[in-house]
Structure formats: structure tokens, C-alpha cells
Motif scaffolding. Sequence first.
Motif, short mmCIF file in Angstrom:
data_model
loop_
_atom_site.label_atom_id
_atom_site.label_comp_id
_atom_site.label_asym_id
_atom_site.label_seq_id
_atom_site.Cartn_x
_atom_site.Cartn_y
_atom_site.Cartn_z
N UNK A 32 48.36 -22.85 -23.20
CA UNK A 32 49.52 -22.98 -24.06
C UNK A 32 50.66 -23.71 -23.36
N UNK A 33 51.29 -24.63 -24.09
CA UNK A 33 52.45 -25.35 -23.58
C UNK A 33 53.31 -25.81 -24.76
N UNK A 34 54.53 -25.26 -24.87
CA UNK A 34 55.49 -25.65 -25.89
C UNK A 34 54.89 -25.64 -27.30
N UNK A 35 54.17 -24.58 -27.58
CA UNK A 35 53.64 -24.41 -28.92
C UNK A 35 52.28 -25.04 -29.17
N UNK A 36 51.71 -25.72 -28.19
CA UNK A 36 50.38 -26.33 -28.31
C UNK A 36 49.47 -25.82 -27.19
N UNK A 37 48.15 -25.96 -27.41
CA UNK A 37 47.19 -25.67 -26.34
C UNK A 37 46.62 -27.00 -25.88
N UNK A 38 46.77 -27.27 -24.59
CA UNK A 38 46.41 -28.59 -24.06
C UNK A 38 45.57 -28.46 -22.79
N UNK A 39 44.57 -29.32 -22.69
CA UNK A 39 43.87 -29.55 -21.42
C UNK A 39 44.43 -30.85 -20.86
N UNK A 40 44.75 -30.88 -19.56
CA UNK A 40 45.47 -32.03 -19.01
C UNK A 40 44.93 -32.41 -17.64
N UNK A 41 45.21 -33.65 -17.25
CA UNK A 41 44.81 -34.12 -15.92
C UNK A 41 45.78 -35.21 -15.49
N UNK A 42 45.86 -35.44 -14.17
CA UNK A 42 46.74 -36.49 -13.67
C UNK A 42 46.15 -37.07 -12.39
N UNK A 43 45.71 -38.32 -12.49
CA UNK A 43 45.29 -39.08 -11.32
C UNK A 43 46.31 -40.20 -11.11
N UNK A 44 46.91 -40.25 -9.94
CA UNK A 44 47.98 -41.20 -9.70
C UNK A 44 47.52 -42.34 -8.79
N UNK A 45 48.19 -43.48 -8.90
CA UNK A 45 47.83 -44.70 -8.18
C UNK A 45 47.90 -45.85 -9.18
N UNK A 46 48.98 -46.60 -9.18
CA UNK A 46 49.29 -47.54 -10.25
C UNK A 46 48.30 -48.70 -10.34
N UNK A 47 47.55 -48.74 -11.46
CA UNK A 47 46.56 -49.79 -11.66
C UNK A 47 47.17 -51.18 -11.75
N UNK A 48 48.36 -51.28 -12.33
CA UNK A 48 49.01 -52.59 -12.45
C UNK A 48 49.34 -53.18 -11.09
N UNK A 49 49.74 -52.31 -10.15
CA UNK A 49 50.03 -52.77 -8.79
C UNK A 49 48.75 -53.27 -8.10
N UNK A 50 47.65 -52.55 -8.30
CA UNK A 50 46.37 -52.98 -7.71
C UNK A 50 45.95 -54.33 -8.28
N UNK A 51 46.08 -54.48 -9.59
CA UNK A 51 45.69 -55.73 -10.25
C UNK A 51 46.54 -56.90 -9.75
N UNK A 52 47.82 -56.66 -9.60
CA UNK A 52 48.72 -57.74 -9.15
C UNK A 52 48.40 -58.17 -7.72
N UNK A 53 48.05 -57.22 -6.85
CA UNK A 53 47.78 -57.55 -5.44
C UNK A 53 46.38 -58.16 -5.25
N UNK A 54 45.42 -57.70 -6.03
CA UNK A 54 44.05 -58.19 -5.84
C UNK A 54 43.72 -59.40 -6.71
N UNK A 55 44.47 -59.58 -7.77
CA UNK A 55 44.25 -60.73 -8.65
C UNK A 55 43.10 -60.57 -9.63
N UNK A 56 42.62 -59.33 -9.83
CA UNK A 56 41.53 -59.09 -10.78
C UNK A 56 41.87 -57.87 -11.63
#
Length: 384
Positions: free
Chosen positions: A110-134
Motif C-alpha cells: 500500500x502507498x497513498x491509497x494504491x497497492x504498488x510493486x516497484x523497482x529502481x535501477x539507477x545509471x543514466x542510459x542517456x549518458x551512456x549513449x552519449x559517451x559510447x555513441x550507440x
Amino acid sequence: MIVAGVMSGTSADGINVALVRVKDSRGTRKPLSFRLIGHAEYPYPPAVRKFILATMNSQRASVSELARLNFLLGELYAEAILATQRRFRTKAALVGCHGQTIYHQGNACAFLGRKLAVTWQTGEGAAIAARTGVPVVSDFRPADMAVGGKGAPLVPYLDFLLYRDARIGRIVQNIGGIANLTAIPAGASISQVIAFDTGPGNMVIDAVMERLFHRPYDRNGRKAATGKVLDRVVAEFLRQSFFRRKPPKTAGREEFGREFAEKFVRRCGRVPARDVVATATALTARSIADALQRFVLRRRGSYREFIVSGGGTKNPTLMTMLAMELRPLNLKIRRSDEFGIPSEAKEAAAFALLAYETWRRRPSNVPSATGAERSAILGKISYA
């Protein structure tokens, strides 16, 4: 297509990069073929690892620091990819990056009136794409959770392609921070695969070593080898609800992190520190065997091989304990290295494979493993 897979696990000890050549195999029984070109490991800087571990166990965290960590990890992942490409003199056309798990809650709460399953994996994909060029495929787990799954485990997709056999039933056991298995019956279709987290892998052992010896892990299992296992403590913890809960199920630091380790040390009482490490090691070995007997080995002889991978394979004491637990089950123990992918590269290779499938707009979750209502195309794409 050459794909770079990037993995940093719940132990937060560093970054694994695998360069994999993937292609469609028309006219064969396997939908894909893949070959490992090379892999490399890069430890996190000590301050980064310390911050990640503190964040995983934090009830409150600074939003600004979490945002900075997201971009910092993107930069570190990109540097690791570029260094691996230079080492093996090749360039990837696509990246699949798991990211660093900060929080994973596979069951709805339960969270703020809803039931939620959640996850968080961090590490910005846009930054990886900009540095690697793919292009970069990242954030794989939410798509499975959006269709009712637990977001894990995802590696069974690779396990099925790599280890399926027409005549031999195989159980594939990965021992990372968390231990998880994939059971593939002989001649199985992907819908018949069983996969779930069995409990702690190296996580509790590492936490006990940090607390009692101020070391990040038990090198070569030396401390555990000199200690005495407290059987009553192992038996007590195996009665906890996680171990008795039927699959699908997942685990992380929320279940077996710092708070669990502190409780574990207290329950061991006033014994030599090496006995606590030995007992934590035995908990991993016995929880794996317990999961096999409870949820997998319903019919004697239906599985013949037990294939191990992950950082836990580097701990000889753990592997000896595990072999003793498995002896009555008549399973032949093999290493994933025998099948062309070193154990330390397997999870990174899996996310290279998942990224390729996403790029081809094809689903790659395994609903029988995650509990999802249907197949799903995983991840989000960041373009260079």
C-alpha cells in the motif's frame, strides 16, 4: 550484431562488461545464437561503493544525491564499456545496461491509497549513449512488473537458450549477492521453466565479514573454513517466511541486507567471529538445497545436472558445503564456464541478449519465472 552487456549486482562490488556477438539463427531449433567475445570487471571506487550500499539500506535519502548518483553511474558504465572495447579491439553497436539496483519490491504494498510493486535501477542510459555513441537499452525490470510480474529473475531467458537439452534436465544456480536458480526440464519449452531467488548468496557472508572483520568479503572462504557451523541458527532462519513461500519470488537487500545481517549476528551469540562467518556460509548452501527440495525436485531423477555460476563459485568453502548438501540429491555439479561463458560474465551477457531482443522489438521476460500475466518487451532505449 555485437552487443555490450553491463551488470552491477546487489553486492555493489563493481561493474561487469561482456561483449557478445548475437544473431538470429534461422533454420535451427534455437531462435538465437550468441558467442562471448570477451569480458572485463571494474571495481567501484571505494567511496562510490560505500555510498551505494548506504543508499540501499537508507530509509531516507537525499533526492539531489540520488540524481547525482544516477549520472555518475552512467559515466562509470560508459568508461567501463569503452575500456572493454579497447581491450578486445572491437566496438559494440548496442548496449544493454542493467544498472545498479537501489530498491526492489516485487510484491505490491500500500502507498497513498494504491497497492504498488516497484523497482529502481539507477545509471543514466542517456549518458551512456552519449559517451559510447550507440543506443542503450536500460531499466529492464519495470516492463515485466507493469504486466503483473515481479521484475525478476530475468536471466532465465539466457539460461534457457544456453542450457536447454533434449535429454537432460538441468538446474542452473547463480550465486551473486542473492542466489537464484533456473530449472529447465529435459526437452522443455520456455513456458515450462521454473526460476526464482533461493535466498542470500554472498550478501549475508559479506555483511558479516564487514561487521566482524572490517573486510568486504571472505577471501577464498578462509574464515568460514576455520569456523564451526551453528546448526540451530541455520535451522531457525530457514523457518522464516521467505524460504517457505512458493515461487515466483524475488529477494534483495530489503530481505537480506544490513538489518538481516545484524539480526543474524545477534542470534549467533557470543561465539568466535569465524563461527558466525561459517554459519552465514552454511545458510547460503542449505537455503539452496532447501529450495531445490521444496520447489523443484518433485520427481526423482527428473534433473541430472546442477550448473553453478556467479561470484560464490570463487568461495571454496561455500562450494564444499553446497556439494555436501547436494550429494543426497544425485545431481552432477558443473560450472557455467564449461558452456562457453565464464561465471563472472554470465549476467552481463544476459543483459546483452535482452537488449538485442528489445532492439528487435521482441519480448524476453519469462512469465513462468516472474509471474507476469504475459510476455513483455523489456527496457527503455536511449539513442546516441
